[in-house]
Structure formats: C-alpha cells, structure tokens
Enzyme design. Structure first.
Site, short mmCIF file in Angstrom:
data_model
loop_
_atom_site.label_atom_id
_atom_site.label_comp_id
_atom_site.label_asym_id
_atom_site.label_seq_id
_atom_site.Cartn_x
_atom_site.Cartn_y
_atom_site.Cartn_z
N LYS A 165 142.00 86.95 5.83
CA LYS A 165 143.16 87.46 6.38
C LYS A 165 143.87 86.14 7.52
O LYS A 165 143.37 85.39 7.96
CB LYS A 165 142.58 87.76 8.28
CG LYS A 165 143.01 88.89 8.99
CD LYS A 165 143.09 88.08 10.17
CE LYS A 165 144.13 87.97 11.41
NZ LYS A 165 145.22 87.45 11.13
N GLY A 200 140.87 77.61 12.95
CA GLY A 200 142.14 78.20 14.58
C GLY A 200 141.58 77.66 15.31
O GLY A 200 141.80 76.30 15.60
N SER A 201 142.00 78.12 16.49
CA SER A 201 142.30 77.24 17.80
C SER A 201 140.35 77.82 18.49
O SER A 201 139.79 78.60 18.18
CB SER A 201 143.66 78.26 19.24
OG SER A 201 142.56 79.53 18.44
N GLY A 250 138.04 80.41 17.87
CA GLY A 250 136.32 80.63 17.36
C GLY A 250 136.18 81.16 18.49
O GLY A 250 135.25 81.74 18.05
N GLU A 267 135.83 76.25 12.54
CA GLU A 267 137.18 74.50 12.28
C GLU A 267 138.17 74.62 13.30
O GLU A 267 138.89 75.37 12.91
CB GLU A 267 137.39 74.22 10.91
CG GLU A 267 136.32 74.41 10.33
CD GLU A 267 136.78 74.28 8.91
OE1 GLU A 267 137.69 73.22 8.11
OE2 GLU A 267 135.82 74.24 7.20
N CYS A 271 145.73 69.56 12.21
CA CYS A 271 144.52 69.74 13.20
C CYS A 271 143.95 68.37 13.18
O CYS A 271 143.52 67.99 14.40
CB CYS A 271 143.43 71.00 12.56
SG CYS A 271 143.41 69.84 10.72
N GLU A 293 145.05 69.81 23.57
CA GLU A 293 145.61 69.58 22.55
C GLU A 293 147.24 69.98 22.77
O GLU A 293 147.62 71.19 23.72
CB GLU A 293 145.30 70.67 21.79
CG GLU A 293 145.75 70.86 19.77
CD GLU A 293 144.77 71.29 18.78
OE1 GLU A 293 144.26 72.66 19.06
OE2 GLU A 293 144.47 70.95 17.55
P1 NAP Z 1 144.56 80.45 16.12
O1 NAP Z 1 146.01 81.82 16.68
O2 NAP Z 1 143.26 80.66 17.16
O3 NAP Z 1 144.50 81.98 15.13
C1 NAP Z 1 143.96 81.02 13.53
C2 NAP Z 1 143.82 82.41 12.85
O4 NAP Z 1 142.69 83.28 13.60
C3 NAP Z 1 144.84 83.14 12.57
O5 NAP Z 1 144.66 84.04 11.38
C4 NAP Z 1 144.74 84.18 14.00
O6 NAP Z 1 145.51 85.52 13.19
C5 NAP Z 1 143.61 84.54 13.86
N1 NAP Z 1 142.81 85.16 15.07
C6 NAP Z 1 143.36 84.06 16.61
N2 NAP Z 1 142.44 84.49 17.70
C7 NAP Z 1 141.61 85.98 16.83
C8 NAP Z 1 141.13 86.67 17.17
N3 NAP Z 1 140.71 87.35 18.84
N4 NAP Z 1 139.82 87.85 16.75
C9 NAP Z 1 140.80 87.80 15.15
N5 NAP Z 1 141.70 86.99 14.75
C10 NAP Z 1 142.37 85.57 14.98
O7 NAP Z 1 145.34 79.38 15.23
P2 NAP Z 1 146.28 78.82 14.89
O8 NAP Z 1 147.40 78.68 16.04
O9 NAP Z 1 147.08 79.79 13.76
O10 NAP Z 1 146.24 77.01 14.24
C11 NAP Z 1 146.63 76.52 14.91
C12 NAP Z 1 145.12 75.99 15.61
O11 NAP Z 1 143.72 75.29 14.77
C13 NAP Z 1 145.09 74.08 16.16
O12 NAP Z 1 144.25 74.16 17.92
C14 NAP Z 1 144.54 73.62 15.29
O13 NAP Z 1 143.87 72.45 15.94
C15 NAP Z 1 143.38 74.27 14.28
N6 NAP Z 1 142.58 74.16 13.06
C16 NAP Z 1 141.84 73.08 12.61
C17 NAP Z 1 141.77 72.53 11.75
C18 NAP Z 1 141.10 71.96 11.15
O14 NAP Z 1 140.64 72.00 10.29
N7 NAP Z 1 139.36 71.79 12.67
C19 NAP Z 1 142.17 73.00 10.72
C20 NAP Z 1 143.76 73.98 10.93
C21 NAP Z 1 144.04 73.68 12.25
P3 NAP Z 1 146.88 86.12 14.18
O15 NAP Z 1 147.76 84.90 13.47
O16 NAP Z 1 147.42 87.82 13.78
O17 NAP Z 1 146.73 85.84 15.69
#
Ligand code: NAP
Length: 460
Positions: A155, A207-208, A212, A229, A263, A362
């Site tokens: 997804k 993701g965020s 998580g 992650e 990230c 962040e």
């Molecule tokens: P995000 O908003 O948390 O979304 C990540 C993924 O999770 C997306 O597919 C999102 O879908 C889904 N998602 C988010 N909340 C959800 C929930 N409550 N229920 C089900 N699915 C959910 O993060 P992002 O804005 O895409 O990415 C940026 C973040 O990722 C930053 O904080 C970055 O540091 C982190 N990141 C970490 C790493 C690492 O290796 N540690 C690598 C890359 C990125 P939708 O888009 O449909 O909301």
C-alpha cells in the site's frame, strides 16, 4: 466510495486518483496473496531471486516514465533520474547475500542427530511505504521479502499513488507469478481494520512517528511482527580537524537533497568553534547555488516539496525560530520561484538552540540549523538531546575518536565523513521514536523470516 488523490506539487492539480478498496475487496486481495504463498515459497531460492531481479530490470526499462511520474507526484527534479541507483544497488546486494542469509544454521550433523535452524518465510508481508523515496523505501522490504518466499501486498502513500501499481506491473511483466506481489489502494481505516483482523504475518511500515503509532495500535493483540522505520532529526558534528570542504559538501547535500525530504537527511549541525565561521560561510554559498523551480525542467536542481502542507511546516518552524532569536542566512531574493506554497527556498539558520522546534522536531525540508560547540562532550549531549535516532554524521580525521563518540550517540547508524546514504550491507534501523526492527543486510532477511528448529534423532 473513497477516492484517493495525488495532488501534484508541480501545479496543485490532481495528477492521479484511484478508488480505495472496500474492506471485503481488500481482504479478498490478501486471501489471493495467502493462497499463492506456499507454492511461491516452494520454488528454489535461485528462481525467486532471479525473478525479483527481472522485475527490477523491467522497472529500469520504464525509467523515462518513472522519472516523469516522480516529478509530478512528489516533485523530484527529472535531472536526478529517479532513484534507480539506490534501487538497483539494494536489490542486487540483497540478491547476492540471499543464499547465505537464508541458509540453515547447522548445529549438529552426526550419525545420531541432525540439529539445525531453518529460516522460514512469514507468509504474507504487508508493506506500507512513504512518498519521499517511494521506490527505494519500498524495495528495502519488497525484494528480500519475496526472495525469502513471502508474498507481498503493498500500500503506497497517496502522494505517490502510482508507485505501488507500477512496481507490481514491472514485476508481473517480468514473470513474477500472479498474486505473489499485489498492490492495494487503501484508506487508513481499512488499512487498520485489515491489520487488526490479523490479515498479515509481518508488516513493514516506513513513515511518520504518528503513522507508526497507529499501525502498532491497529496490530495490538494480533502478535503480528512489525518493522517500524520512522522519522528522524539527524545530526552532523564537525570537529576541529575535519576536512572543511568535504564536510560542507556532504552535509549541505544531506540537508537539502530531495528538498530535504530524506529520512536520514541532516537537520542540525554542530561545529567546533574553530571551524564554525568558515563552515557557515561556505555552507551558505553552497546552498545558494540551487536553482529552485519546476522539477520537469532539466535546469532545476531543487524542486518543490511534495505538498504545500509540508512546506508550511518548514516555514512555521523557521518563523518560530527567527521569532526566538535565530538568524536566517540565505537570501530569499536568490530564489524567485519561492511561491509561499510548495516551492520553498533552502535556508540555513544560526543562533539556534534546542528551545526551538526547528532544532528538535523533524523539519523534513531544505533547511538546517548550525550551532557552535566547544567540545566533544557538548556535541554528544546535543546530538542525544532528541526523541529520534536514525543516523549521525561525525567529521574528523581521527577514526578512533569518531568511534568513541559514535559509541556515545543514541542512533541506528554512525557515519564518519559521510552522510545520508543507506548501505545495503548494513542494517537500516533506528532507536527511540525512529522505531524498531531493521531492514536490508543479513538482519533484514532474518526479520522477514522466522526460525524453525529441526531436532532429528536418526538412531537410538
Ligand atoms: P506517513 O504520513 O506516516 O505515511 C507513510 C505511509 O503510511 C503512507 O502510505 C500513508 O498513507 C500510510 N499511513 C500513514 N498513517 C496511516 C494510518 N494511520 N493508517 C494507515 N496508513 C497510514 O509518512 P510520509 O509523510 O509518507 O513519509 C515521511 C515520513 O517518513 C518522515 O517522517 C520520514 O522521516 C519517514 N521516513 C522514514 C524512513 C526510515 O527509514 N526511517 C524512510 C523514509 C521516510 P497515506 O499517504 O495514504 O496517508
């Protein structure tokens, strides 16, 4: 019916939209993946590895479309050619270690006993991927999970709506059997319900921190393994003996490449007082060379952020820091394309401290704070004054000193004289709110499989 949209940062238009699956339809997709898993796992490992690499090769053939789609979906300038370098490097590396990483651990092989530990695929692995490096973050799990004999349901983020679809298309066209790798368009509610129903055997969420937490809550009580992650606030520390030009070059690139949406992007830098003035001056000059603009223009080196709401967070953090006494050093007039929305000029702040959210939350944008420090102890304390812990980048000619300092830093990865790079031979992991688990490397394979012990008595 929920329609999921990708709003392009290029011009604010709806670039793509797809209907979200209902719970029943999504559960039916997972059931297909489950049905396909046993026969996929029974294929020889070499065959699975080869099919995954064929999928990777097929995606490379689609590069022209992929690069343009990325620019439209999340703003990466076309001049960077997508993210194929890391995507291929990671896939090839995990392929090269798959045999050894998945080999049984032999304890005894005698006339009387055979005792060994096998690695067995979990079953159906669910990959939830972010938009910032949409192919690279996904492949970290997709490639080893498939190689290990799992089937995978992906997804992808709404912002990069077409990436999961394209990845699955590439792998299927390359010969990965039907239902082994499936894409789903899901809203959050259905995602959580599927997880809560115990639909998956392992989940990788990138993701965020908030995202998580939601995934962990949804999985509570199901005993589903989860790799998380999450976000970061990665520091750089430049010591008095550092190579100044290399430090400026790598840390500024780490802070601003991909509009700072990495990230492991560098978000705060601590510089020894003896190098501080020179470091700041060179950093401002380095960053001022960017050309901010439309990512489809080959001249553009800094695209818009993926969405104007992400840029709004960066602007608010900068504004708050400046109100509290920080100084912004990059002249906004150099970046006429800054539109107050998704197109945002890079920025360097000095006179910052940890009372400012800019130095603790962040930022995930092309802006970085630089602070002067007097000693290793002060730098270590500041680096550890964070709720996150993904990577830390230290700069010195003394590798032993760097290792000593590295041992004191609460982080998943320590870099000496480099930054913002994911080495597929090492474990990608974080501490504190950056999550838990680990991907890539031998440890990544271990996390995508479970141990199964065989204790065979052959004679009495
Ligand atoms: P995000 O908003 O948390 O979304 C990540 C993924 O999770 C997306 O597919 C999102 O879908 C889904 N998602 C988010 N909340 C959800 C929930 N409550 N229920 C089900 N699915 C959910 O993060 P992002 O804005 O895409 O990415 C940026 C973040 O990722 C930053 O904080 C970055 O540091 C982190 N990141 C970490 C790493 C690492 O290796 N540690 C690598 C890359 C990125 P939708 O888009 O449909 O909301």
């Amino acid at each position: 019916m929920t329609i999921i949209q990708c709003i392009s940062p290029v011009d604010g238009s709806v670039y793509a939209e797809r209907p979200a699956l209902s719970y029943d339809d999504a559960a039916a997709v997972v059931a297909r993946a489950r049905k396909a898993q046993k026969s996929w796992a029974k294929r020889p490992l070499e065959e699975r590895v080869s099919l995954v690499l064929k999928g990777v090769a097929r995606l490379n053939e689609m590069a022209e479309d992929v690069v343009k789609e990325l620019a439209w979906q999340m703003g990466r300038p076309v001049r960077y050619g997508g993210e194929f370098k890391g995507f291929n490097e990671r896939s090839n590396y995990v392929a090269s270690i798959a045999h050894d990483a998945l080999a049984p651990l032999l304890i005894e092989k005698s006339d009387k006993f055979e005792r060994y530990i096998k690695r067995e695929a979990h079953g159906v692995v669910f990959v939830i991927a972010p938009w910032n490096y949409p192919y690279m973050t996904a492949i970290n799990t997709v490639a080893p999970a498939l190689m290990a004999g799992n089937t995978v349901v992906i997804k992808h983020a709404s912002q990069t709506l077409l990436v999961g679809e394209r990845l699955v298309r590439a792998f299927t066209e390359a010969g990965v059997p039907e239902d082994v790798f499936l894409n789903v368009f899901l809203d959050h509610d259905t995602t959580s319900k599927l997880i809560a129903a115990g639909s998956f055997n392992f989940i990788n969420f990138t993701g965020s921190v908030e995202g998580g937490r939601s995934i962990e809550r949804a999985a509570a009580g199901t005993f589903t393994g989860i790799g998380l992650e999450l976000g970061g606030k990665d520091p750089g520390y430049v010591m008095e003996d550092a190579d100044l030009d290399a430090a400026v070059d790598t840390l500024m690139d780490g802070a601003t490449y991909n509009s700072g949406q990495c990230c492991c992007g560098i978000e705060r830098i601590y510089v020894n007082e003896n190098l501080y003035d020179a470091f700041v001056e060179k950093s401002v000059a380095w960053v001022s060379n960017y050309k901010l603009g439309n990512p489809l223009d080959p001249e553009t080196s800094l695209g818009p952020m993926a969405h104007k709401r992400f840029a709004a967070t960066v602007r608010a953090q900068i504004e708050d820091a400046v109100a509290k006494g920080a100084k912004a050093l990059v002249d906004p007039k150099l970046f006429p394309a800054d539109d107050g929305g998704a197109y945002i000029a890079p920025q360097i702040l000095v006179d910052v401290d940890h009372s400012m959210s800019f130095m603790t939350e962040e930022t995930f944008g092309p802006a970085v704070g630089i602070m002067k420090v007097k000693s290793d102890e002060e730098a270590i304390a500041l680096m550890n004054d964070s709720k996150y812990g993904l990577t830390a980048s230290v700069w010195t000619k003394d590798a032993e000193r760097a290792t000593r300092i590295g041992d004191e830093i609460e982080t998943g990865t320590v870099f000496l004289n480099r930054a913002d790079y994911l080495d597929p031979a090492l474990c990608w992991t974080g501490v504190k709110e950056t999550g838990r688990g680990g991907s890539l490397s031998v440890i990544g394979f271990q996390n995508l499989t479970r141990p199964k012990s065989y204790h065979l008595r052959k004679s009495f």
